[in-house]
Design an enzyme around this catalytic site. Structure first.
Site: not given
Length: 304
Positions: A127, A224, A284
């Protein structure tokens, strides 16, 4: 007093992250300087000899090198090579930073390979890790003997609407110092369920829940920074006049939308020797859902 002590501990931990030094490295894809951060890694197996390059494993978004522990132990015996599993920036035990573009993350890996004495390696990336591996191969082909890209392509990723839901769920989790780790995991799972219905995905996200020596719980990923850079993470850098001509395997899951026929032209443009194959009845997370079939495909490709 206990609350103020824990607040101070959190403050000091964040201050330590902010004070970590970075190392300037030249990025070859656009001729600009990038700053690398120190990456944590685990090694398995023997030292590489003159005829065998080590394998370098790069996990995906919200993952860690620990997710590849079992695969790494088995794979090093199968291929008789040293394996280096790396925590990408803002993940696992690696340093945190606000920047998460692929040239910078690829430069991190190149610097780590150099520190580990790896002149050339076989890269396996899942990924996001696959996109980092592709970027490094396109920037510095001399570092990459072979390339294995797991369930992603050099295009904008499918299913990108899932990631904001994951981040929302993680940010909604509340931590309480009086809870045990087991209680915290259970309550976190209940909160994540509101935005992440898939049990497997929740269990994967919960591998990022950690407790420090003071009993303070937190997510070990930099949420964040990930949220700030999501657009870059699910896209891919533009490479107009470069390609990687080494042996390349794109290995996807048959039930995953991440490697589709629409991406084949771009795969072939950037990676002319690419082979594309899918493992049946897999989604996945190919390596964890079908570990035997994954190992066979990777081993055959490395040995050929």
């Amino acid at each position: 007093m206990e609350v103020s002590y824990r607040q101070a501990a959190v403050f000091l931990r964040h201050a330590a992250l902010l004070s970590r030094t970075v190392r300037p490295t030249r990025c070859l894809c656009n001729n600009r300087s990038v700053s690398t951060v120190k990456l944590a890694c685990d090694t398995y197996g023997k030292r590489p000899d003159g005829n065998s390059s080590p394998l370098v494993i790069l996990h995906g978004l919200f993952g860690s090198k620990q997710n590849w522990h079992s695969i790494s132990r088995l794979l090093t015996r199968k291929v008789d090579r040293k394996i280096i599993a790396i925590d990408i920036r803002n993940h696992g035990e690696s340093e945190h930073t606000d920047v998460m573009d692929y040239p910078s993350m690829a430069a991190d890996v190149a610097a780590t390979m150099k520190e580990e004495g790896v002149e050339r390696g076989i890269l396996i990336g899942h990924s996001m890790g696959g996109k980092i591996a592709m970027t490094l191969a396109l920037q510095q082909a001399e570092l990459v003997e072979k390339l294995i890209v797991v369930d992603t392509t050099p295009t904008t990723s499918a299913g990108k609407q899932v990631f904001p839901k994951i981040i929302e769920g993680m940010k909604n989790v509340k931590f309480h110092t009086e809870w045990t780790l087991s209680k915290t995991r259970s309550e976190a799972d209940k909160t994540l369920l509101k935005t992440i219905p898939d049990l497997g995905v929740r269990q994967f996200i919960l591998t990022n829940l950690v407790e420090d020596d003071n009993g303070w719980f937190s997510w070990r990923v930099n949420i964040d920074a990930i949220e700030k850079n999501l657009e870059q993470i699910w896209s891919f850098p533009q490479f107009k006049h470069v390609s990687y001509h080494g042996d390349t395997l794109f290995l996807g899951g048959s039930k995953s939308p991440y490697i589709s026929e629409s991406s084949y032209p771009e795969i072939k443009r950037l990676f002319p020797k690419a082979l594309v194959t899918h493992i049946e009845d897999s989604g996945h997370w190919v390596h964890s859902e079908k570990p035997k079939e994954f190992m066979e495909a990777v081993t055959d490709f490395i040995r050929k």
